[in-house]
Design an enzyme around this catalytic site. Structure first.
Site, PDB file in Angstrom:
ATOM      1  N   PHE A  18      29.165  40.092  50.292  1.00 39.46           N
ATOM      2  CA  PHE A  18      30.047  40.754  51.247  1.00 39.46           C
ATOM      3  C   PHE A  18      31.071  41.671  50.587  1.00 39.46           C
ATOM      4  O   PHE A  18      31.497  41.443  49.457  1.00 39.46           O
ATOM      5  CB  PHE A  18      30.769  39.698  52.090  1.00 39.46           C
ATOM      6  CG  PHE A  18      29.839  38.721  52.751  1.00 39.46           C
ATOM      7  CD1 PHE A  18      29.022  39.132  53.796  1.00 39.46           C
ATOM      8  CD2 PHE A  18      29.738  37.413  52.304  1.00 39.46           C
ATOM      9  CE1 PHE A  18      28.138  38.240  54.390  1.00 39.46           C
ATOM     10  CE2 PHE A  18      28.868  36.519  52.889  1.00 39.46           C
ATOM     11  CZ  PHE A  18      28.055  36.934  53.940  1.00 39.46           C
ATOM     12  N   ASP A  19      31.444  42.703  51.347  1.00 38.70           N
ATOM     13  CA  ASP A  19      32.518  43.614  50.944  1.00 38.70           C
ATOM     14  C   ASP A  19      33.820  43.279  51.656  1.00 38.70           C
ATOM     15  O   ASP A  19      34.904  43.557  51.140  1.00 38.70           O
ATOM     16  CB  ASP A  19      32.148  45.066  51.264  1.00 38.70           C
ATOM     17  CG  ASP A  19      30.865  45.501  50.584  1.00 38.70           C
ATOM     18  OD1 ASP A  19      30.682  45.150  49.403  1.00 38.70           O
ATOM     19  OD2 ASP A  19      30.044  46.182  51.240  1.00 38.70           O
ATOM     20  N   THR A  20      33.702  42.709  52.869  1.00 38.95           N
ATOM     21  CA  THR A  20      34.868  42.462  53.715  1.00 38.95           C
ATOM     22  C   THR A  20      34.832  41.042  54.253  1.00 38.95           C
ATOM     23  O   THR A  20      33.775  40.551  54.666  1.00 38.95           O
ATOM     24  CB  THR A  20      34.911  43.450  54.905  1.00 38.95           C
ATOM     25  OG1 THR A  20      34.911  44.789  54.406  1.00 38.95           O
ATOM     26  CG2 THR A  20      36.156  43.226  55.750  1.00 38.95           C
ATOM     27  N   ARG A  52      37.687  43.529  50.557  1.00 36.79           N
ATOM     28  CA  ARG A  52      38.677  43.804  51.599  1.00 36.79           C
ATOM     29  C   ARG A  52      38.925  42.533  52.390  1.00 36.79           C
ATOM     30  O   ARG A  52      37.974  41.837  52.775  1.00 36.79           O
ATOM     31  CB  ARG A  52      38.184  44.901  52.530  1.00 36.79           C
ATOM     32  CG  ARG A  52      39.009  45.051  53.803  1.00 36.79           C
ATOM     33  CD  ARG A  52      38.534  46.201  54.662  1.00 36.79           C
ATOM     34  NE  ARG A  52      39.300  47.397  54.380  1.00 36.79           N
ATOM     35  CZ  ARG A  52      39.035  48.606  54.893  1.00 36.79           C
ATOM     36  NH1 ARG A  52      37.997  48.755  55.691  1.00 36.79           N
ATOM     37  NH2 ARG A  52      39.787  49.632  54.603  1.00 36.79           N
ATOM     38  N   ARG A 239      27.729  43.611  55.833  1.00 33.26           N
ATOM     39  CA  ARG A 239      28.440  43.238  54.598  1.00 33.26           C
ATOM     40  C   ARG A 239      29.801  42.625  54.913  1.00 33.26           C
ATOM     41  O   ARG A 239      30.718  42.656  54.093  1.00 33.26           O
ATOM     42  CB  ARG A 239      28.614  44.473  53.703  1.00 33.26           C
ATOM     43  CG  ARG A 239      27.334  45.111  53.224  1.00 33.26           C
ATOM     44  CD  ARG A 239      26.723  44.354  52.058  1.00 33.26           C
ATOM     45  NE  ARG A 239      27.617  44.335  50.884  1.00 33.26           N
ATOM     46  CZ  ARG A 239      27.386  43.646  49.786  1.00 33.26           C
ATOM     47  NH1 ARG A 239      26.293  42.881  49.718  1.00 33.26           N
ATOM     48  NH2 ARG A 239      28.223  43.676  48.775  1.00 33.26           N
TER      49      ARG A 239
END
Length: 300
Positions: A18-20, A52, A239
């Site tokens: 994941f990004d967030t 994030r 993501r």
């Protein structure tokens, strides 16, 4: 069945997906005014990886500025832009997606958090603390009149709810053509002091039942809130992971919106409820704090 994060390898693989991360607050980051052990380390680890972090809560009693003060008091890094409460979701929705007329006002059943966020979006409002003196004589009910300037009723948690507020809100939605009926959330209970108490949804029933009408709900698990978050921050849903302690709000919110989900066991959900629920998170962990301390870099 949820995949259990129970080793450093599990934690690293999970975070890499994941990004967030969308994080609920009560029951995930803190319990009342007590920080969940290890959470500060977990958040710092995620930030060090460039992830994030957005804090997403159904609590409508506080504004983003109020929440920022709480984060600071608990020694956690945060910014106003990372905080997304149901009060702000409602204000943003009214200002940017409802095309609310500038000459109309919002009648508020709720507390200062809602009023502060409406003001931040330049939306005129009334009610809230103005109607804390309630009617005690049936003869004065006739004093409550329709008001054509009211274009929406916004209902949130209100510890000072009374018959005057309910009667005014009912009158505006019932009698004003085109009056929007909105709610910050529909949680039936909320945790406090080691137990649970009636929440916004319980109070809201006193209004929606006689109206024979359900409001547009801006909080979890309803999708207007997620749509606002995705649109504002341009998130890639594939993501993004929703982390929470409640199956029927946090986890359902993520699943409805096409996000992955992680359930933590530090809040209201018990192991028995998890085992029997039709709502199944993608991942489960004993605590958000364990992600960074028990299984993350703090474990090495």
């Amino acid at each position: 069945m949820a995949a259990t994060i129970a080793s450093p390898a599990d934690a690293l693989a999970f975070v890499a997906r994941f990004d967030t991360f969308l994080l609920d607050c009560d029951g995930v980051i803190w319990l009342g005014n007590t920080l969940v052990p290890g959470v500060a380390d977990t958040l710092a680890w995620l930030r060090s990886l460039g992830k994030r972090i957005l804090f997403v809560t159904n609590n409508s009693t506080k504004s983003r500025a109020d929440y920022l003060r709480k984060f600071t008091t608990l020694g956690l890094q945060a910014s106003v832009d990372e905080i997304f409460g149901s009060s702000y979701a409602a204000a943003y929705y009214i200002a940017h997606q409802l095309d609310f007329p500038k000459d109309k006002r919002v009648y508020v059943c709720g507390m200062s958090g809602i009023c502060d966020e409406l003001a931040s979006e330049g939306i005129a409002y009334c009610g809230a603390h103005e109607d804390t003196d309630h009617i005690t004589d049936m003869a004065h009910l006739g004093d409550i009149k329709t008001d054509p300037s009211i274009g929406a009723v916004l209902f949130g948690f209100d510890i000072n709810i009374n018959y005057t507020k309910l009667a005014r809100a009912f009158t505006y939605v019932h009698a004003n053509p085109g009056c929007h009926f909105l709610a910050t959330n529909s949680d039936l209970t909320f945790p406090a002091g080691g137990t649970v108490y009636p929440g916004t949804g319980a109070l809201l029933a006193a209004l929606s039942a006689p109206l024979g009408r359900e409001p547009t709900v801006l909080g979890k698990p309803h999708q207007p809130m997620l749509d606002v978050i995705v649109n504002k921050y341009h998130l890639d849903r594939s993501r993004t992971c929703m982390i929470g302690d409640r199956l029927d709000t946090d986890i359902e919110f993520g699943k409805r919106g096409g996000l992955s989900t992680l359930l933590v066991m530090t809040g209201v959900t018990t192991q028995k409820e998890l085992a029997s629920s039709a709502i199944v998170p993608d991942f489960a962990i004993d605590s958000l704090g364990s992600l960074g301390t028990k299984y993350g870099p703090g474990s090495q």
